[in-house]
Motif scaffolding. Structure first.
Motif, PDB file in Angstrom:
ATOM      1  N   UNK A 114       0.782  -1.307   0.375  1.00 29.75           N
ATOM      2  CA  UNK A 114       0.584  -0.227   0.061  1.00 29.75           C
ATOM      3  C   UNK A 114       1.171   1.066  -0.266  1.00 29.75           C
ATOM      4  N   UNK A 115       0.085   2.355  -1.145  1.00 27.26           N
ATOM      5  CA  UNK A 115       0.857   3.480  -1.003  1.00 27.26           C
ATOM      6  C   UNK A 115       3.247   3.162  -0.862  1.00 27.26           C
ATOM      7  N   UNK A 116       3.253   2.313  -1.965  1.00 31.45           N
ATOM      8  CA  UNK A 116       4.304   2.017  -2.282  1.00 31.45           C
ATOM      9  C   UNK A 116       4.945   3.354  -2.972  1.00 31.45           C
ATOM     10  N   UNK A 117       5.770   4.469  -2.429  1.00 28.38           N
ATOM     11  CA  UNK A 117       6.456   5.701  -3.481  1.00 28.38           C
ATOM     12  C   UNK A 117       7.420   4.935  -4.613  1.00 28.38           C
ATOM     13  N   UNK A 118       8.241   5.752  -5.607  1.00 24.88           N
ATOM     14  CA  UNK A 118       9.345   4.899  -6.156  1.00 24.88           C
ATOM     15  C   UNK A 118       8.813   6.372  -7.523  1.00 24.88           C
ATOM     16  N   UNK A 119      10.345   5.681  -8.320  1.00 28.26           N
ATOM     17  CA  UNK A 119      10.729   6.765  -9.296  1.00 28.26           C
ATOM     18  C   UNK A 119      12.511   6.689  -9.817  1.00 28.26           C
ATOM     19  N   UNK A 120      12.534   7.215 -10.762  1.00 25.38           N
ATOM     20  CA  UNK A 120      13.640   7.297 -11.319  1.00 25.38           C
ATOM     21  C   UNK A 120      14.813   8.123 -11.517  1.00 25.38           C
ATOM     22  N   UNK A 121      16.628   7.378 -11.225  1.00 20.18           N
ATOM     23  CA  UNK A 121      17.785   8.068 -10.781  1.00 20.18           C
ATOM     24  C   UNK A 121      18.332   8.205 -12.162  1.00 20.18           C
ATOM     25  N   UNK A 122      18.984   9.808 -11.636  1.00 20.00           N
ATOM     26  CA  UNK A 122      19.705   9.850 -13.309  1.00 20.00           C
ATOM     27  C   UNK A 122      20.926  10.351 -12.668  1.00 20.00           C
ATOM     28  N   UNK A 123      21.817  10.814 -13.514  1.00 24.30           N
ATOM     29  CA  UNK A 123      23.580  11.699 -12.884  1.00 24.30           C
ATOM     30  C   UNK A 123      23.515  12.581 -13.980  1.00 24.30           C
TER      31      UNK A 123
END
Length: 287
Positions: A114-123
């Motif tokens: 429930x309510x898992x947040x996520x995203x992507x990284x970059x340099x």
């Protein structure tokens, strides 16, 4: 997505693991968002640069948090811009928090996923990528504990309770207004490879402090476990507030060599800030 690649077939677009910009230029891309839901899906979008939450422009509007409703069956392509100061290697990630207006106080509704947040990284390399743009605090190293099961990156626990850690997960708790929130952060590495990662504490989707620090740098050798006690500042407003910890593996490394190019926050806890109880309430009611 780079602006110049917007009309390129997605399968032929170059990698977005690394960008190079000149000193003084902002970082400008298109943010792509999609959802598998059949109805508009509410989210909050935030950006972290060098492990600090910073304001940025999304579709021309500047802010620290941006509320969006992602339409069904649509790939949203939204222009994003953020200033990047100083030469060197900058770590940047964008994270999406689902259903920010949902505040259940039933512990069962707080269990992952429930309510898992996520995203992507970059340099982002400004002039050069030879040196990190920021120095991280020295890593806290976990002692060997001979653990072999149950992978835990950063779960908050209720302190002062008996029983195994998995039974002390901070899902819902009530704290009186003006008191401190005491938390124990639990990290465990049952694998055969060491782990190095950063943990960021968030309250109501904004970066806060845990144990007087806005970030923790952890090093977990194989089969090790760590328990970190600390306090988290409470909001002044009464009501239900949201506590999360974001984890980011292998800071300031090439993304092709990191354990995970994504960032996540697997547990969102409900912190109920209540007004002080009256003497009658403490005594069980009026005479």
């Amino acid at each position: 997505m780079r602006p110049e690649d917007r009309n390129t077939d997605p399968r032929r677009r170059p990698s977005t693991h690394q960008f190079r910009i000149q000193m003084g230029n902002p970082f400008t891309v298109f943010l792509i968002l999609r959802t598998g839901y059949r109805e508009p899906y509410p989210v909050l979008v935030s950006l972290f640069l060098d492990y600090e939450q910073v304001p940025f422009a999304l579709d021309g509007r500047r802010g620290l948090l941006h509320y969006l409703e992602i339409p069904p069956d649509v790939d949203m392509e939204i222009p994003l811009e953020v200033p990047v100061k100083g030469a060197g290697r900058h770590d940047l990630f964008i994270i999406v928090f689902p259903e920010p207006d949902a505040h259940p106080t039933d512990p069962q509704k707080r269990l992952p996923p429930s309510f898992v947040a996520g995203g992507r990284r970059t340099v982002i390399c400004v002039e050069s990528c030879a040196e990190p743009a920021r120095s991280l605090p020295q890593a806290m190293t976990a002692p060997k504990a001979d653990v072999h099961r149950l992978n835990v990156l950063a779960f908050p626990l209720l302190p002062g309770h008996d029983g195994p850690p998995q039974r002390r997960l901070l899902l819902v708790t009530t704290v009186e207004k003006g008191e401190a929130l005491e938390v124990e952060l639990w990290a465990r590495n049952p694998g055969a490879r060491p782990r190095d990662y950063v943990v960021l504490p968030l309250m109501d989707f904004g970066q806060t402090t845990f144990a007087d620090a806005p970030l923790l740098h952890l090093h977990l050798p194989p089969h090790s476990e760590l328990f970190i006690p600390g306090r988290i500042p409470l909001p002044r407003e009464e009501g239900v507030h949201e506590l999360q910890f974001i984890t980011i593996f292998d800071p300031y490394r090439d993304l092709e060599r990191v354990s995970d190019p994504f960032v996540n926050a697997n547990l969102r806890s409900a912190i109920v800030v209540a007004g002080p109880r009256s003497d009658n309430a403490e005594d069980g009611g009026a005479e």
